[in-house]
Motif scaffolding. Sequence first.
Motif, PDB file in Angstrom:
ATOM      1  N   ASP A 241       0.850  -1.189   0.000  1.00 37.05           N
ATOM      2  CA  ASP A 241       0.000   0.000   0.000  1.00 37.05           C
ATOM      3  C   ASP A 241       0.891   1.246   0.000  1.00 37.05           C
ATOM      4  N   PRO A 242       1.528   1.564  -1.146  1.00 31.70           N
ATOM      5  CA  PRO A 242       2.513   2.645  -1.167  1.00 31.70           C
ATOM      6  C   PRO A 242       1.939   4.002  -0.791  1.00 31.70           C
ATOM      7  N   VAL A 243       0.714   4.303  -1.204  1.00 36.38           N
ATOM      8  CA  VAL A 243       0.141   5.622  -0.929  1.00 36.38           C
ATOM      9  C   VAL A 243      -0.042   5.842   0.562  1.00 36.38           C
ATOM     10  N   LYS A 244      -0.424   4.827   1.265  1.00 34.01           N
ATOM     11  CA  LYS A 244      -0.681   4.960   2.700  1.00 34.01           C
ATOM     12  C   LYS A 244       0.573   4.784   3.539  1.00 34.01           C
ATOM     13  N   ASP A 245       1.472   3.896   3.106  1.00 31.87           N
ATOM     14  CA  ASP A 245       2.611   3.524   3.954  1.00 31.87           C
ATOM     15  C   ASP A 245       3.806   4.458   3.845  1.00 31.87           C
ATOM     16  N   PHE A 246       4.078   4.975   2.666  1.00 30.24           N
ATOM     17  CA  PHE A 246       5.316   5.722   2.451  1.00 30.24           C
ATOM     18  C   PHE A 246       5.496   6.927   3.379  1.00 30.24           C
ATOM     19  N   PRO A 247       4.481   7.801   3.540  1.00 31.10           N
ATOM     20  CA  PRO A 247       4.719   8.997   4.361  1.00 31.10           C
ATOM     21  C   PRO A 247       5.201   8.686   5.766  1.00 31.10           C
ATOM     22  N   ARG A 248       4.484   7.836   6.468  1.00 29.57           N
ATOM     23  CA  ARG A 248       4.846   7.530   7.849  1.00 29.57           C
ATOM     24  C   ARG A 248       6.183   6.802   7.933  1.00 29.57           C
ATOM     25  N   VAL A 249       6.392   5.840   7.033  1.00 27.37           N
ATOM     26  CA  VAL A 249       7.582   4.991   7.116  1.00 27.37           C
ATOM     27  C   VAL A 249       8.847   5.758   6.732  1.00 27.37           C
TER      28      VAL A 249
END
Length: 495
Positions: A241-249
């Motif tokens: 889920d790149p759209v959801k995961d990238f910012p936080r990670v």
Amino acid sequence: MSRTTEAPEQSGDPAEPGLKRVMGRKLLLLFIVGDILGTGVYALTGQVAGEVGGAAWAPFLIAFVVATITAFSYLELVTKYPQAAGAALYTHKAFGIHLVTFVVAFMVMSSGITSASTASNAFAGFLNDGFGLGMADGSTPLLLIALGFMTLVALVNFRGVGESVKANVVLTLVELSGLLLVIFVGLWGVTQGRADFSRVVVFESGDDKSVFLAVTAATTLAFFAMVGFEDSVNMAEECKDPVKDFPRVMLTGLSVTGLIYVAVAITAVALVPVGDLTDPTKASALTQVVAAGAPNLPFDVIFPFIGMFAVANSALINMLMASRLLYGLANQGVLPRAFGRVHRTRQTPWVSIVVTTLISYGLITYVVRQSGTEAGSDAIALLGGTTSLLLLVVFTVVNVALLVLRRRPVEHQHFRTWTPLAVVGALTCAFLAGPWARSAEQQEQYLIAGALVAVGLVLSFFTWLYRRTAKHEKIHFEHVEDLDTDKPQAGYPKR
């Protein structure tokens, strides 16, 4: 800033499999942390201290801030366009100039393969030191070890991103443990009265530079230790889920590594005088730190093995990035479609893996052979600095691309960063890429960078010539509006 996703969509030609989505938040975090940590802090602590003295933590902190600002631009772009081509894709979507896009892609790919090739040379050296094999620098046995190591990296890469990322987890944990050991030894040394924190605020420049110029030059060195987060965007098509995961990670990974770098720098200066940290006749900076904080700990014996894991991680991640970059560009129609072929069983871009590995063989042969000479050692050091220079140029372009793409919305929601951050990111990266940010010895980096760009231009010309004469095709990127992979979690790229 919004972080929402749409339901998965499948489109495109099912005859060609897509990349396998195996990376969740935890694996993505370890991928980013492992890539940023790499070998930079193991080699750069003493060099940074040599530029600014006891204030060695300041350049690492500044580099962290600059990298984080640019990371915000990457976050908006990767969630807006979750595809594998990364900076090259963003450049094309913003400017639509094939030549510019090709050069940016070539810069990014070159930085990854060069870093991995240098890491292979370092791996052979660490193995030689760790087991006391006594092989001479630049010798054929060292070359064979380095080439064999890169072959192993290619096999892990081919087997699958799941296996590659799992290997990354193990390697990251080992190299992270080495840095945590340094920090804990520092804390122990403090309790034993061995630390002198008054040195931490002492600024010293060996060349009598002004504070501004010395800190700037040191920051360009430290920035090399902070790069790596940009590699992760090339793995977007293999994230669940790149759209959801990238910012936080991505922000978490940058914060963790930035904290570790600053803590290691403070510990090093507090326990060991700067003159010793920069003395080439003495052991590595971190080995001296552990020896000062815990004299009975045989870190000089342990260090080569930790170093092997660190450089192995760096090589694996960089080769993952380089092969995915070629794959993404092939799907855009810029490189031959063969580079976009995916193995039906392993679901990995096997042609791109083979090509990037063959290129690395040539670089490894050069690096290992030259490492046995003084001039070769200087060239290798300059090559590392050139990698940082090229990435700073790429980061400048990416920040500008974000500002341009603000005028082109997409249908799905995505992360959105604050516009002034992109402006500041473009200005700071451009400043750090300038000649005023480098010492006289580092100016040769521009000659090396110019040569690399020239190679890219030559390759671009022959690609154009082949497509026009043999294929009778116009070489160009496909229209953004026609790409099904603009949508989050699209299963297959349109061909």
